[in-house]
Design an enzyme around this catalytic site. Sequence first.
Site, PDB file in Angstrom:
ATOM      1  N   LYS A  17     -33.154   6.071  24.771  1.00  0.00           N
ATOM      2  CA  LYS A  17     -31.810   6.054  25.365  1.00  0.00           C
ATOM      3  C   LYS A  17     -31.630   4.941  26.385  1.00  0.00           C
ATOM      4  O   LYS A  17     -32.600   4.463  26.968  1.00  0.00           O
ATOM      5  CB  LYS A  17     -31.549   7.397  26.033  1.00  0.00           C
ATOM      6  CG  LYS A  17     -31.479   8.527  25.045  1.00  0.00           C
ATOM      7  CD  LYS A  17     -30.552   9.564  25.596  1.00  0.00           C
ATOM      8  CE  LYS A  17     -30.403  10.750  24.691  1.00  0.00           C
ATOM      9  NZ  LYS A  17     -29.459  11.703  25.257  1.00  0.00           N
ATOM     10  N   ASP A  60     -22.786   7.829  19.647  1.00  0.00           N
ATOM     11  CA  ASP A  60     -22.460   8.927  20.545  1.00  0.00           C
ATOM     12  C   ASP A  60     -21.211   9.611  20.028  1.00  0.00           C
ATOM     13  O   ASP A  60     -20.100   9.336  20.477  1.00  0.00           O
ATOM     14  CB  ASP A  60     -22.241   8.382  21.959  1.00  0.00           C
ATOM     15  CG  ASP A  60     -22.346   9.484  22.993  1.00  0.00           C
ATOM     16  OD1 ASP A  60     -22.722  10.610  22.617  1.00  0.00           O
ATOM     17  OD2 ASP A  60     -22.045   9.221  24.159  1.00  0.00           O
ATOM     18  N   CYS A  89       8.044  -5.149  48.300  1.00  0.00           N
ATOM     19  CA  CYS A  89       6.640  -4.806  48.479  1.00  0.00           C
ATOM     20  C   CYS A  89       5.771  -5.885  47.828  1.00  0.00           C
ATOM     21  O   CYS A  89       5.781  -6.051  46.618  1.00  0.00           O
ATOM     22  CB  CYS A  89       6.345  -3.439  47.859  1.00  0.00           C
ATOM     23  SG  CYS A  89       4.621  -2.939  47.999  1.00  0.00           S
ATOM     24  N   LYS A  93     -27.911   4.556  18.118  1.00  0.00           N
ATOM     25  CA  LYS A  93     -27.698   5.988  18.273  1.00  0.00           C
ATOM     26  C   LYS A  93     -26.240   6.209  18.658  1.00  0.00           C
ATOM     27  O   LYS A  93     -25.848   6.011  19.805  1.00  0.00           O
ATOM     28  CB  LYS A  93     -28.626   6.582  19.328  1.00  0.00           C
ATOM     29  CG  LYS A  93     -28.533   8.096  19.393  1.00  0.00           C
ATOM     30  CD  LYS A  93     -29.613   8.688  20.273  1.00  0.00           C
ATOM     31  CE  LYS A  93     -29.641  10.200  20.185  1.00  0.00           C
ATOM     32  NZ  LYS A  93     -28.380  10.836  20.557  1.00  0.00           N
ATOM     33  N   GLU A 151     -22.743  10.268  11.700  1.00  0.00           N
ATOM     34  CA  GLU A 151     -22.026  10.572  12.923  1.00  0.00           C
ATOM     35  C   GLU A 151     -20.550  10.214  12.754  1.00  0.00           C
ATOM     36  O   GLU A 151     -20.242   9.125  12.272  1.00  0.00           O
ATOM     37  CB  GLU A 151     -22.639   9.733  14.056  1.00  0.00           C
ATOM     38  CG  GLU A 151     -22.365  10.258  15.423  1.00  0.00           C
ATOM     39  CD  GLU A 151     -23.455  11.204  15.947  1.00  0.00           C
ATOM     40  OE1 GLU A 151     -24.279  11.702  15.154  1.00  0.00           O
ATOM     41  OE2 GLU A 151     -23.454  11.442  17.165  1.00  0.00           O
ATOM     42  N   CYS A 155       4.353   3.669  52.022  1.00  0.00           N
ATOM     43  CA  CYS A 155       3.512   2.752  51.260  1.00  0.00           C
ATOM     44  C   CYS A 155       2.515   2.074  52.194  1.00  0.00           C
ATOM     45  O   CYS A 155       2.916   1.474  53.198  1.00  0.00           O
ATOM     46  CB  CYS A 155       4.383   1.706  50.575  1.00  0.00           C
ATOM     47  SG  CYS A 155       3.431   0.380  49.813  1.00  0.00           S
ATOM     48  N   CYS A 212       6.136   3.748  45.529  1.00  0.00           N
ATOM     49  CA  CYS A 212       6.673   3.052  46.687  1.00  0.00           C
ATOM     50  C   CYS A 212       8.096   2.634  46.342  1.00  0.00           C
ATOM     51  O   CYS A 212       8.369   2.190  45.233  1.00  0.00           O
ATOM     52  CB  CYS A 212       5.798   1.825  46.970  1.00  0.00           C
ATOM     53  SG  CYS A 212       6.630   0.539  47.913  1.00  0.00           S
ATOM     54  N   CYS A 214       3.551  -1.868  52.366  1.00  0.00           N
ATOM     55  CA  CYS A 214       4.773  -2.428  52.948  1.00  0.00           C
ATOM     56  C   CYS A 214       5.497  -1.455  53.863  1.00  0.00           C
ATOM     57  O   CYS A 214       6.519  -1.806  54.453  1.00  0.00           O
ATOM     58  CB  CYS A 214       5.713  -2.911  51.837  1.00  0.00           C
ATOM     59  SG  CYS A 214       6.490  -1.578  50.922  1.00  0.00           S
ATOM     60  N   GLU A 274     -32.134   1.683  14.494  1.00  0.00           N
ATOM     61  CA  GLU A 274     -30.693   1.909  14.300  1.00  0.00           C
ATOM     62  C   GLU A 274     -30.018   2.194  15.636  1.00  0.00           C
ATOM     63  O   GLU A 274     -30.692   2.507  16.619  1.00  0.00           O
ATOM     64  CB  GLU A 274     -30.479   3.134  13.389  1.00  0.00           C
ATOM     65  CG  GLU A 274     -31.113   2.980  12.031  1.00  0.00           C
ATOM     66  CD  GLU A 274     -31.254   4.324  11.306  1.00  0.00           C
ATOM     67  OE1 GLU A 274     -30.662   5.325  11.767  1.00  0.00           O
ATOM     68  OE2 GLU A 274     -31.970   4.359  10.297  1.00  0.00           O
ATOM     69  N   TYR A 326     -26.559   7.803   8.557  1.00  0.00           N
ATOM     70  CA  TYR A 326     -27.899   7.391   8.976  1.00  0.00           C
ATOM     71  C   TYR A 326     -29.020   8.147   8.271  1.00  0.00           C
ATOM     72  O   TYR A 326     -30.188   7.979   8.609  1.00  0.00           O
ATOM     73  CB  TYR A 326     -28.070   7.471  10.486  1.00  0.00           C
ATOM     74  CG  TYR A 326     -27.706   8.815  11.098  1.00  0.00           C
ATOM     75  CD1 TYR A 326     -28.421   9.958  10.787  1.00  0.00           C
ATOM     76  CD2 TYR A 326     -26.647   8.904  12.000  1.00  0.00           C
ATOM     77  CE1 TYR A 326     -28.090  11.174  11.341  1.00  0.00           C
ATOM     78  CE2 TYR A 326     -26.312  10.117  12.567  1.00  0.00           C
ATOM     79  CZ  TYR A 326     -27.036  11.254  12.231  1.00  0.00           C
ATOM     80  OH  TYR A 326     -26.696  12.456  12.787  1.00  0.00           O
ATOM     81  N   TYR A 382       0.844  -1.192   0.000  1.00  0.00           N
ATOM     82  CA  TYR A 382       0.000   0.000   0.000  1.00  0.00           C
ATOM     83  C   TYR A 382       0.888   1.255   0.000  1.00  0.00           C
ATOM     84  O   TYR A 382       0.676   2.175  -0.775  1.00  0.00           O
ATOM     85  CB  TYR A 382      -0.907  -0.008   1.236  1.00  0.00           C
ATOM     86  CG  TYR A 382      -1.793   1.201   1.356  1.00  0.00           C
ATOM     87  CD1 TYR A 382      -3.030   1.227   0.747  1.00  0.00           C
ATOM     88  CD2 TYR A 382      -1.376   2.319   2.081  1.00  0.00           C
ATOM     89  CE1 TYR A 382      -3.862   2.338   0.850  1.00  0.00           C
ATOM     90  CE2 TYR A 382      -2.186   3.431   2.179  1.00  0.00           C
ATOM     91  CZ  TYR A 382      -3.431   3.437   1.572  1.00  0.00           C
ATOM     92  OH  TYR A 382      -4.233   4.550   1.679  1.00  0.00           O
ATOM     93  N   ASP A 383       1.894   1.243   0.860  1.00  0.00           N
ATOM     94  CA  ASP A 383       2.796   2.392   0.955  1.00  0.00           C
ATOM     95  C   ASP A 383       3.510   2.651  -0.364  1.00  0.00           C
ATOM     96  O   ASP A 383       3.792   3.787  -0.727  1.00  0.00           O
ATOM     97  CB  ASP A 383       3.822   2.185   2.073  1.00  0.00           C
ATOM     98  CG  ASP A 383       3.155   2.207   3.441  1.00  0.00           C
ATOM     99  OD1 ASP A 383       1.995   2.659   3.515  1.00  0.00           O
ATOM    100  OD2 ASP A 383       3.779   1.752   4.424  1.00  0.00           O
TER     101      ASP A 383
HETATM  102  S1  IVH Z   1     -31.511  10.694  12.833  1.00  0.00           S
HETATM  103  C1  IVH Z   1     -34.275  14.016  11.727  1.00  0.00           C
HETATM  104  N1  IVH Z   1     -30.164   8.510  13.420  1.00  0.00           N
HETATM  105  O1  IVH Z   1     -28.460  11.878  17.531  1.00  0.00           O
HETATM  106  C2  IVH Z   1     -33.463  12.931  12.293  1.00  0.00           C
HETATM  107  N2  IVH Z   1     -29.546  10.526  14.521  1.00  0.00           N
HETATM  108  O2  IVH Z   1     -30.931  14.236  18.026  1.00  0.00           O
HETATM  109  C3  IVH Z   1     -32.048  13.283  12.372  1.00  0.00           C
HETATM  110  N3  IVH Z   1     -27.618  10.318  16.034  1.00  0.00           N
HETATM  111  O3  IVH Z   1     -27.082  14.665  16.999  1.00  0.00           O
HETATM  112  C4  IVH Z   1     -31.197  12.381  13.160  1.00  0.00           C
HETATM  113  N4  IVH Z   1     -27.260   8.173  15.681  1.00  0.00           N
HETATM  114  O4  IVH Z   1     -26.268  13.098  15.173  1.00  0.00           O
HETATM  115  C5  IVH Z   1     -30.303   9.827  13.673  1.00  0.00           C
HETATM  116  N5  IVH Z   1     -29.017   6.516  13.794  1.00  0.00           N
HETATM  117  C6  IVH Z   1     -29.174   7.823  14.041  1.00  0.00           C
HETATM  118  C7  IVH Z   1     -28.334   8.530  14.928  1.00  0.00           C
HETATM  119  C8  IVH Z   1     -28.555   9.891  15.157  1.00  0.00           C
HETATM  120  C9  IVH Z   1     -26.846   9.245  16.336  1.00  0.00           C
HETATM  121  C10 IVH Z   1     -27.435  11.652  16.629  1.00  0.00           C
HETATM  122  C11 IVH Z   1     -27.534  12.776  15.651  1.00  0.00           C
HETATM  123  C12 IVH Z   1     -28.104  13.916  16.436  1.00  0.00           C
HETATM  124  C13 IVH Z   1     -28.834  13.220  17.521  1.00  0.00           C
HETATM  125  C14 IVH Z   1     -30.336  13.282  17.257  1.00  0.00           C
END
Ligand code: IVH
Length: 700
Positions: free
Chosen positions: A321, A125, A439, A123, A180, A415, A433, A418, A121, A232, A38-39
């Site tokens: 959530k 973070d 120890c 969510k 995301e 410590c 320590c 010991c 789906e 998403y 690859y390199d």
């Molecule tokens: S849908 C109109 N799907 O959660 C719908 N959002 O308040 C738009 N997020 O900050 C969002 N996973 O970035 C959707 N599978 C998912 C998601 C997702 C994470 C985040 C999104 C937003 C917050 C939604």
Amino acid sequence: MSLPQEARKRARTLRAEIERHNRLYYLEDNPEITDAEYDRLFGELQALEAKYPELQSEESPTQRVGGAPAKELAPVRHALPMLSIRSETGTEDSAAAKFDARIRRELGLTAEDPPLEYAAELKFDGLAISLRYERGSLALAATRGDGEVGEDVTRNVRTVRGIPLKLRGKAPELLEARGEIYMTREDFNRLNERQRAAEDKTFVNPRNAAAGSVRQLDPKVTAKRPLSFSAYGVGATRGWQPPRRQSELLERLESFGLPVDARRAVVHGAEGLIEYHARIGARRDALPFDIDGVVYKVNSLALQERLGFVAREPRWALAHKYPPQEELTEVTGIDVQVGRTGTLTPVARLRPVFVGGVTVTNATLHNEDELRRKDVWVGDSVVVRRAGDVIPEVVGVRKKGPRRPSDRFEMPQRCPECGSPVVRVPGEAATRCTGGLYCKAQRKQTLLHFAARRAMDIEGLGEKLVDQLVEQGLVRSPADLYRLDAATLAGLERMGEKSAQNLVGSIGRSRHAQLHRFIFALGIPGVGEEVAKILARNFGSLEALLEADWARAAADKEAVRKDNAQRKRRGEPLLEVALEGIGPELMDSIEKFLREPHNRKVIASLVDPAHGVSLAAPKAPRRAATQAKTFVLTGTLAHMTRDEARAAIEAKGHKVAGSVSKQTHFVVAGEDAGSKLDEARRLGVPVLDERGLLELLKEL
Ligand code: IVH
């Protein structure tokens, strides 16, 4: 120099090839070529572009290394606002049931109508991002901002390898993919380890690390951060046949080469939603990244349109959530724990609190400086975080308690285990320590670390047993483990004959180890898994590591760095920096540890050919070659016949040979292995046991 047709053609081919390999590597986890190959492709393209500047293009994969820093991130107005969704917390099923009932009511459905279809789906973070593709080319990447106006982070996002610079196939005239950007927990831990090793600042959690990396002024910094992306939804689109369902929309995005999470599902009715929420919740800790819940969306886009919005939130979606991975509680005391290198770690005792699915009663405060920076006192209300299998930690103080002088933490002078005096090494955050191997706390921790799953993986060697082994003077160093017999072990408390035998078995199995695991197991201060892998890759063998000339390595590194600075100015391909990611202090720590006569003695005894560990060659790089390897089988395997082993090897496209030579890649040895094993040892061919074989086949 005029631009020959040839060069243009070659550049086009190279770009397509490199992007294809990026896709295989980052999206499909199925690389076809080695890192080195690859390199080479990458280097050739860089050289071509340096020679013919007309060839340079923002779309070239060479641009993924990031350009010059910006002064600020410019504001961008979203073509369509980036909305948020209503969220409900609650472990009960009622949130899902209420959502379904509300949708049915809005749509005028009755109990006779069939269950509604939903897209379910994860969510993620992380950080919401909108990627604008014009005629298939990434033209703009923007953060969500306030939903109307975000920040232009195009140059940073271009460095994220999993995000295609060009869409695959017949792309629409305009497509805004929304999703995301996040960081996996493993990447996050590695990044923090790397930051620590290079004596740089660390991050609180993967979300902050991802957000900080994207909202960067210097794209070169972003380029070094391990970011991932999952799509998403879409924003503005033009010039395509609109899909009819959310699930189809995601398939379409996937077909353009955008990453979409595979754990999504189409489910039916409230029951389907509840089942999905429970199923993902049960796997939450095992996921490679943080999620804060799941998202339900009415699958039909026509129905979504009918349902419309309330204020700025769609009626057709709900974020359900999970309990947060950060929680508020109170510090009831602060104790000190002694680690394997003698480090004294302040630990907060907490009013029990349910975080991320478990009850937490202790959390680390890392060291004295961290504790002072966060200013944690006994009686304070603090935020505690727990995610994945990492140790819970105190993130910060939310509210100061009624503080008395006695509530302030003071590092003990001796410590607690010991009684030896403690020292604070200037320039280091750790208090240690000075008892060394006197120890017992240190000795115990050394053994536990050595036996840990990610180190030598000695199953059954837990805290209770280590306590006894050390207290009774049966084991002083990890090397002594390999001299234990079942009779001695059976004499210990809570040890029957059977468990003694099992333990001897798992100690025996750990005799064949990969070099990086062994290096990690040694417990060199500052050397985590990631650094251990770098060392194994760079040195290739334990002997080479033990003989390393560290002063020279540091000087070489400096020389390559200088050379690279000039190469960069001249637009030439850069040289690889050996021991990249290992800072001077860490080198110093490694050198000190390996120079220490006691440590050398333990290592020598550990790899003593009579009863010690035999080390396999460093693990193949992740971008592993799919080239065929040659195996030789000898002795009797415990769980499979020789023919079954051969079939397993050949099924992966590798070969089995009858005799050992320099061309042999691995010898697989079972019970009563004979001359072939001796020959392998003589030639330095890595020897595997049955488990080692299966692990290796998984990797190859
Ligand atoms: S849908 C109109 N799907 O959660 C719908 N959002 O308040 C738009 N997020 O900050 C969002 N996973 O970035 C959707 N599978 C998912 C998601 C997702 C994470 C985040 C999104 C937003 C917050 C939604």
